[in-house]
Enzyme design. Structure first.
Site, short mmCIF file in Angstrom:
data_model
loop_
_atom_site.label_atom_id
_atom_site.label_comp_id
_atom_site.label_asym_id
_atom_site.label_seq_id
_atom_site.Cartn_x
_atom_site.Cartn_y
_atom_site.Cartn_z
N ARG A 298 -28.56 -11.70 -3.74
CA ARG A 298 -28.09 -13.09 -3.78
C ARG A 298 -28.18 -13.61 -5.22
NH1 ARG A 298 -31.26 -15.53 1.54
NH2 ARG A 298 -30.25 -14.19 3.11
N ARG B 207 -34.74 -13.61 -14.95
CA ARG B 207 -34.57 -14.69 -15.92
C ARG B 207 -35.90 -15.19 -16.45
NH1 ARG B 207 -30.99 -18.86 -12.83
NH2 ARG B 207 -31.41 -20.10 -14.70
N TYR C 92 -30.19 -4.65 -13.20
CA TYR C 92 -29.68 -5.86 -13.84
C TYR C 92 -29.61 -5.65 -15.35
CZ TYR C 92 -30.03 -8.79 -9.66
OH TYR C 92 -29.85 -9.34 -8.41
N ASP D 295 -27.66 -15.99 -8.44
CA ASP D 295 -27.68 -17.44 -8.57
C ASP D 295 -26.40 -17.97 -9.21
OD1 ASP D 295 -30.22 -17.67 -7.49
OD2 ASP D 295 -31.23 -17.59 -9.44
#
Length: 267
Positions: free
Chosen positions: A50, A202, A111, A52
């Protein structure tokens, strides 16, 4: 009902994130509306992660159950035709077994975060990389990142809104690559784990940026991790530079096409 895996890429800027939300533009909803044009059941899709608002993907994976059999190439092209003008594309389709689950069958997620250090604003990469004006020490960031490798309680590096049952995760890799960039330097952070907490990547990048700037000593990263206190973490970086770049499964769901359409090279 036959099940298909979809490899999806998207520009996250126009969306509130991957997840479907009432009256708000989500990537999941955009793909579902496109598929509903092809299948009377109006099926729902399930994604591997999911992402952002503002976060991009080069290799999100989702699965969908349809009411009839499709040629994978034709299915992908038909979905893409109905996705226009959204900045979303299905880049590969593969038939999978009924027990394949895009989220729960995943063994690893990868990522990428792009961080650019330069005085001038970004033009072509605006919205696709985080720009800071000051110089960064890549070796200091690598030293700080080393404290995060392995199995840890990442409470300090997750959002207070995170719904994961446990804050314990195993981070397999953080690799930081430095390269030339017009008028500055680009730093690419590559992260691998079976799964991630909400805002974990992040938060890690935002913390390591503080180390690279000289505001934090590398050892402070380890102290923040050990504290299990969100207030001890560095700032959360903006979503601009974050990309979901890969999801691995016990068997490659796109093996038949090697992840490519006819006439294209394999991945």
């Amino acid at each position: 009902m036959p099940r298909y895996a979809l490899k999806i890429e998207y520009d996250g800027r126009p969306f509130v994130g991957w997840q479907r939300q009432p009256d708000l533009p989500g990537v999941q909803a955009a793909v579902e509306r496109a598929i509903a044009k092809l299948d009377p059941v109006g099926p729902e899709i399930t994604g591997a992660g999911r992402t952002d608002a503002g976060v991009h993907a080069t290799e999100q994976v989702a699965h969908v159950d349809l009411s009839r059999d499709w040629d994978p190439y034709r299915l992908g092209q038909a979905i893409n035709a109905h996705l226009r003008p959204h900045p979303v594309a299905v880049v590969a389709v593969g038939p999978v077994s009924d027990d394949f689950h895009a989220r729960f069958s995943a063994m690893e997620r990868r990522y990428l975060f792009r961080l650019v250090s330069r005085g001038s604003p970004l033009v072509h990469d605006r919205g696709f990389a985080w720009r800071v004006r000051h110089e960064l020490d890549v070796e200091a960031m690598r030293e700080g990142a080393a404290f995060l490798i392995g199995k840890h309680d990442f409470t300090a590096f997750r959002s207070s809104l995170c719904q994961a049952k446990s804050p314990v995760k195993t981070l397999d890799e953080i690799r930081i690559v430095e390269s030339d960039y017009a008028g500055g330097v680009e730093f690419r952070f590559y992260l691998r784990a079976r799964s991630f907490l909400h805002n974990q990547v992040r938060s890690i990048v935002g913390t390591l940026e503080r180390v690279g700037s000289g505001a934090w000593e590398p050892e402070r990263v380890g102290a923040a991790l050990a504290s299990r206190d969100r207030a001890q973490c560095g700032p959360v970086s903006p979503p601009d530079g974050l990309y979901l770049t890969g999801v691995d499964y016990p068997e490659n769901p796109f093996a038949a096409s090697n992840g490519a359409w006819p006439g294209e090279g394999g991945v």
